[in-house]
Enzyme design. Structure first.
Site, mmCIF file in Angstrom:
data_model
loop_
_atom_site.group_PDB
_atom_site.id
_atom_site.type_symbol
_atom_site.label_atom_id
_atom_site.label_comp_id
_atom_site.label_asym_id
_atom_site.label_seq_id
_atom_site.Cartn_x
_atom_site.Cartn_y
_atom_site.Cartn_z
ATOM 1 N N SER A 68 0.811 -1.229 0.000
ATOM 2 C CA SER A 68 0.000 0.000 0.000
ATOM 3 C C SER A 68 0.839 1.271 0.000
ATOM 4 C CB SER A 68 -0.869 -0.021 1.263
ATOM 5 O OG SER A 68 -1.399 1.257 1.515
ATOM 6 N N GLU A 70 0.203 3.584 1.810
ATOM 7 C CA GLU A 70 0.306 3.989 3.216
ATOM 8 C C GLU A 70 1.711 3.713 3.763
ATOM 9 O OE1 GLU A 70 -1.933 5.389 5.738
ATOM 10 O OE2 GLU A 70 -2.728 6.121 3.852
ATOM 11 N N TYR A 85 -1.413 0.249 10.660
ATOM 12 C CA TYR A 85 -1.708 -0.412 9.379
ATOM 13 C C TYR A 85 -0.503 -0.287 8.447
ATOM 14 C CZ TYR A 85 -3.580 -0.901 4.623
ATOM 15 O OH TYR A 85 -3.775 -1.263 3.307
ATOM 16 N N GLY A 116 -15.956 -0.249 0.710
ATOM 17 C CA GLY A 116 -16.614 -0.309 2.013
ATOM 18 C C GLY A 116 -17.090 1.080 2.437
ATOM 19 N N GLU A 159 -1.422 12.005 10.056
ATOM 20 C CA GLU A 159 -1.849 11.920 8.660
ATOM 21 C C GLU A 159 -0.639 11.621 7.780
ATOM 22 O OE1 GLU A 159 -4.113 11.709 6.500
ATOM 23 O OE2 GLU A 159 -5.992 12.488 7.312
HETATM 24 P P1 NDP Z 1 -11.308 -4.755 1.947
HETATM 25 O O1 NDP Z 1 -11.236 -4.231 3.324
HETATM 26 O O2 NDP Z 1 -12.505 -4.473 1.099
HETATM 27 O O3 NDP Z 1 -11.126 -6.354 1.989
HETATM 28 C C1 NDP Z 1 -10.240 -6.958 2.906
HETATM 29 C C2 NDP Z 1 -10.411 -8.456 2.824
HETATM 30 O O4 NDP Z 1 -9.562 -9.081 3.807
HETATM 31 C C3 NDP Z 1 -11.844 -8.928 3.134
HETATM 32 O O5 NDP Z 1 -12.180 -9.974 2.246
HETATM 33 C C4 NDP Z 1 -11.707 -9.461 4.551
HETATM 34 O O6 NDP Z 1 -12.661 -10.445 4.903
HETATM 35 C C5 NDP Z 1 -10.317 -10.084 4.472
HETATM 36 N N1 NDP Z 1 -9.778 -10.396 5.793
HETATM 37 C C6 NDP Z 1 -9.806 -9.627 6.910
HETATM 38 N N2 NDP Z 1 -9.257 -10.301 7.944
HETATM 39 C C7 NDP Z 1 -8.892 -11.524 7.464
HETATM 40 C C8 NDP Z 1 -8.292 -12.673 8.047
HETATM 41 N N3 NDP Z 1 -7.975 -12.706 9.348
HETATM 42 N N4 NDP Z 1 -8.072 -13.745 7.269
HETATM 43 C C9 NDP Z 1 -8.412 -13.735 5.956
HETATM 44 N N5 NDP Z 1 -8.982 -12.692 5.340
HETATM 45 C C10 NDP Z 1 -9.225 -11.585 6.092
HETATM 46 O O7 NDP Z 1 -9.983 -4.269 1.188
HETATM 47 P P2 NDP Z 1 -9.754 -3.927 -0.360
HETATM 48 O O8 NDP Z 1 -10.414 -4.937 -1.194
HETATM 49 O O9 NDP Z 1 -10.003 -2.478 -0.576
HETATM 50 O O10 NDP Z 1 -8.168 -4.092 -0.455
HETATM 51 C C11 NDP Z 1 -7.583 -5.361 -0.727
HETATM 52 C C12 NDP Z 1 -6.162 -5.381 -0.165
HETATM 53 O O11 NDP Z 1 -5.405 -4.331 -0.751
HETATM 54 C C13 NDP Z 1 -6.070 -5.161 1.341
HETATM 55 O O12 NDP Z 1 -4.978 -5.930 1.793
HETATM 56 C C14 NDP Z 1 -5.747 -3.683 1.490
HETATM 57 O O13 NDP Z 1 -5.047 -3.447 2.684
HETATM 58 C C15 NDP Z 1 -4.876 -3.481 0.269
HETATM 59 N N6 NDP Z 1 -4.879 -2.158 -0.297
HETATM 60 C C16 NDP Z 1 -6.057 -1.560 -0.636
HETATM 61 C C17 NDP Z 1 -6.066 -0.332 -1.248
HETATM 62 C C18 NDP Z 1 -7.346 0.347 -1.622
HETATM 63 O O14 NDP Z 1 -7.301 1.557 -1.903
HETATM 64 N N7 NDP Z 1 -8.464 -0.354 -1.694
HETATM 65 C C19 NDP Z 1 -4.796 0.358 -1.576
HETATM 66 C C20 NDP Z 1 -3.618 -0.381 -1.193
HETATM 67 C C21 NDP Z 1 -3.665 -1.586 -0.595
HETATM 68 P P3 NDP Z 1 -14.058 -10.053 5.669
HETATM 69 O O15 NDP Z 1 -14.972 -9.550 4.593
HETATM 70 O O16 NDP Z 1 -14.454 -11.333 6.260
HETATM 71 O O17 NDP Z 1 -13.693 -8.992 6.663
HETATM 72 P P1 GDR Z 2 -7.031 5.646 3.501
HETATM 73 O O1 GDR Z 2 -8.580 5.771 3.093
HETATM 74 O O2 GDR Z 2 -6.795 5.915 4.926
HETATM 75 O O3 GDR Z 2 -6.266 6.457 2.506
HETATM 76 O O4 GDR Z 2 -6.755 4.094 3.281
HETATM 77 P P2 GDR Z 2 -9.796 6.550 3.761
HETATM 78 O O5 GDR Z 2 -10.808 6.661 2.693
HETATM 79 O O6 GDR Z 2 -10.212 5.913 5.042
HETATM 80 O O7 GDR Z 2 -9.180 7.985 4.121
HETATM 81 C C1 GDR Z 2 -8.702 8.866 3.112
HETATM 82 C C2 GDR Z 2 -8.491 10.250 3.702
HETATM 83 O O8 GDR Z 2 -9.753 10.843 3.980
HETATM 84 C C3 GDR Z 2 -9.678 11.524 5.225
HETATM 85 N N1 GDR Z 2 -11.013 11.646 5.804
HETATM 86 C C4 GDR Z 2 -11.795 10.626 6.158
HETATM 87 N N2 GDR Z 2 -11.619 9.295 6.071
HETATM 88 C C5 GDR Z 2 -12.640 8.493 6.488
HETATM 89 N N3 GDR Z 2 -12.500 7.167 6.369
HETATM 90 N N4 GDR Z 2 -13.793 9.002 7.026
HETATM 91 C C6 GDR Z 2 -14.006 10.338 7.149
HETATM 92 O O9 GDR Z 2 -15.046 10.778 7.633
HETATM 93 C C7 GDR Z 2 -12.974 11.198 6.691
HETATM 94 N N5 GDR Z 2 -12.825 12.546 6.632
HETATM 95 C C8 GDR Z 2 -11.653 12.801 6.092
HETATM 96 C C9 GDR Z 2 -8.731 10.667 6.054
HETATM 97 O O10 GDR Z 2 -8.198 11.412 7.143
HETATM 98 C C10 GDR Z 2 -7.703 10.280 5.009
HETATM 99 O O11 GDR Z 2 -6.729 11.287 4.932
HETATM 100 C C11 GDR Z 2 -7.183 3.397 2.124
HETATM 101 C C12 GDR Z 2 -7.415 1.937 2.531
HETATM 102 O O12 GDR Z 2 -8.030 1.256 1.462
HETATM 103 C C13 GDR Z 2 -6.107 1.262 2.861
HETATM 104 O O13 GDR Z 2 -6.345 -0.130 3.083
HETATM 105 C C14 GDR Z 2 -5.148 1.447 1.685
HETATM 106 O O14 GDR Z 2 -3.900 0.839 1.951
HETATM 107 C C15 GDR Z 2 -4.967 2.934 1.401
HETATM 108 O O15 GDR Z 2 -6.231 3.490 1.096
HETATM 109 C C16 GDR Z 2 -4.037 3.164 0.234
#
Ligand code: NDP
Ligand code: GDR
Length: 329
Positions: A128, A130, A152, A188, A285
């Site tokens: 990520s 992050e 994280y 989500g 942040e």
């Molecule tokens: P989600 O949060 O939508 O999905 C996470 C998945 O991980 C879910 O299927 C969840 O299952 C599963 N999970 C949680 N805990 C466990 C566990 N103990 N064992 C097995 N599976 C588990 O994430 P995204 O689809 O958005 O992201 C996919 C991956 O990419 C993640 O690893 C995230 O950290 C990473 N990522 C995401 C980014 C983004 O912007 N979306 C950017 C960079 C990295 P359940 O539904 O049961 O909770």
């Molecule tokens: P992020 O996503 O932390 O980048 O992680 P998120 O959408 O939660 O936050 C993005 C930015 O928005 C600001 N923010 C808020 N965020 C949330 N969730 N709710 C609020 O009300 C709100 N107001 C402002 C946050 O401070 C932040 O700066 C996502 C996840 O998918 C990670 O798993 C992944 O690795 C990174 O993106 C890349």
């Protein structure tokens, strides 16, 4: 026919990746955790051809069993506790799943292959942006020094280096995709883009009056999840594992997202609906996140297809349809 195991199938990326792999003729297995996971039905409805297995990243023997059942050519680890804000309050479980879980699956693959299960299983790790946290250069690339700013981010750094270590120590075909934020109608509702698109739809339909947010000046490099899972697949088709930044190269603030989302439903004065609530501010942040995906472009031939305005419109449109349906309109 190639076989793939997706860990994290119930998440945003898991569903898009499953659709992509099925369209390419793969036999797809998906790992679902828990004895009565409510999202199992979502997987069965959305991608009925996926074969569901049970297991958990914290339980290595369950991962070994899943590998034996799926006999995969490719394993995609998308599983994580992925909500950054939650990770401060739940640092231990985040470390166990998002960090140690990567070691558990890498070691399970090694044991599975050594036990005669297969050779040359290809592995994808969902790293990520992050990990860049307190950014050391702008834009961020594969060689940028990592400086995570949340439990994280720290856990993802562990998984990233463990993936590199297994590649270097055991010659494993292991790749780490350093993905910047990617969103979609399947995002989500705890994440800011979906929180806003859903609230905008509800405000437009008269179902909600206000939306509470945190830092509106935070900026992100936001792309479309459907584009990003294609990059994951491309990584595993290369002759060797490697690390790739996947990003759009543009950064936008939450305010810009609000402008476009409200404009999509014909509202220009969104200040009336938005207020800031301290509970949504973070202890720390990340700085200016903006990715340089030129390596992915050159080596993988990957480029994002969906623009930021298209992404925002797609999310608001989808939430308008969903909220209208739920309201019985
Ligand atoms: P989600 O949060 O939508 O999905 C996470 C998945 O991980 C879910 O299927 C969840 O299952 C599963 N999970 C949680 N805990 C466990 C566990 N103990 N064992 C097995 N599976 C588990 O994430 P995204 O689809 O958005 O992201 C996919 C991956 O990419 C993640 O690893 C995230 O950290 C990473 N990522 C995401 C980014 C983004 O912007 N979306 C950017 C960079 C990295 P359940 O539904 O049961 O909770
Ligand atoms: P992020 O996503 O932390 O980048 O992680 P998120 O959408 O939660 O936050 C993005 C930015 O928005 C600001 N923010 C808020 N965020 C949330 N969730 N709710 C609020 O009300 C709100 N107001 C402002 C946050 O401070 C932040 O700066 C996502 C996840 O998918 C990670 O798993 C992944 O690795 C990174 O993106 C890349």
């Amino acid at each position: 026919m190639s076989r793939a195991l997706i860990i994290g199938i119930t998440g945003q990326d898991g569903l898009y990746l499953a659709e992509l792999l099925l369209s390419k003729g793969y036999e797809v297995f998906g790992l679902v955790r828990g004895q009565n996971n409510p999202k199992r039905a979502l997987v069965e409805e959305t991608v009925p051809d996926v074969k569901v297995l049970t297991g958990d990243l914290t339980d290595q023997s369950s991962l070994l069993r899943a590998l034996e059942a799926a006999q995969p050519d490719e394993v995609y680890n998308l599983g994580a506790i992925s909500y950054v804000a939650y990770s401060w309050e739940n640092a231990k479980v985040t470390s166990d799943v998002t960090g140690m879980g990567v070691l558990n699956i890498l070691e399970a693959i090694r044991l599975y292959c050594n036990g005669g299960g297969a050779s040359g299983v290809r592995f994808y790790q969902a790293s990520s942006s992050e990990m860049f946290g307190k950014v050391q250069e702008v834009p961020q690339r594969e060689s940028t020094l990592l400086w995570p700013r949340s439990p994280y981010g720290v856990s993802k750094v562990y998984g990233h280096y463990m993936t590199i270590n297994y590649r270097e120590s055991y010659g494993m075909h292991a790749s780490s995709g350093i993905l910047f934020n990617h969103e979609s109608p399947r995002r989500g509702p705890e994440f800011v883009t979906r929180k806003i698109s859903r609230a905008v739809a509800r405000i437009k339909l008269g179902l909600q009056d206000q939306i509470a947010l945190g830092n509106l000046d935070a900026k992100r490099d936001w792309g479309y999840a459907g584009d990003y899972v294609d990059a994951m697949w491309r990584m595993l088709q290369q002759p060797a594992g490697d690390d790739y930044v996947i990003a759009t190269g543009e950064t936008h603030s939450i305010r810009e997202y609000l402008d476009l989302a409200f404009a999509h439903v014909g509202i220009s004065d969104w200040d009336r609906y938005v207020y800031q609530d301290p509970q949504f501010f973070r202890p720390a942040e990340v700085d200016l996140l903006i990715g340089d995906a030129s390596k992915a472009n050159d080596v993988l031939g990957w480029k994002p297809q969906v623009s930021f305005p298209q992404l925002v419109s797609m999310m608001v449109e989808s939430d308008l349809a969903e909220q209208s349906r739920l309201a019985g309109r």
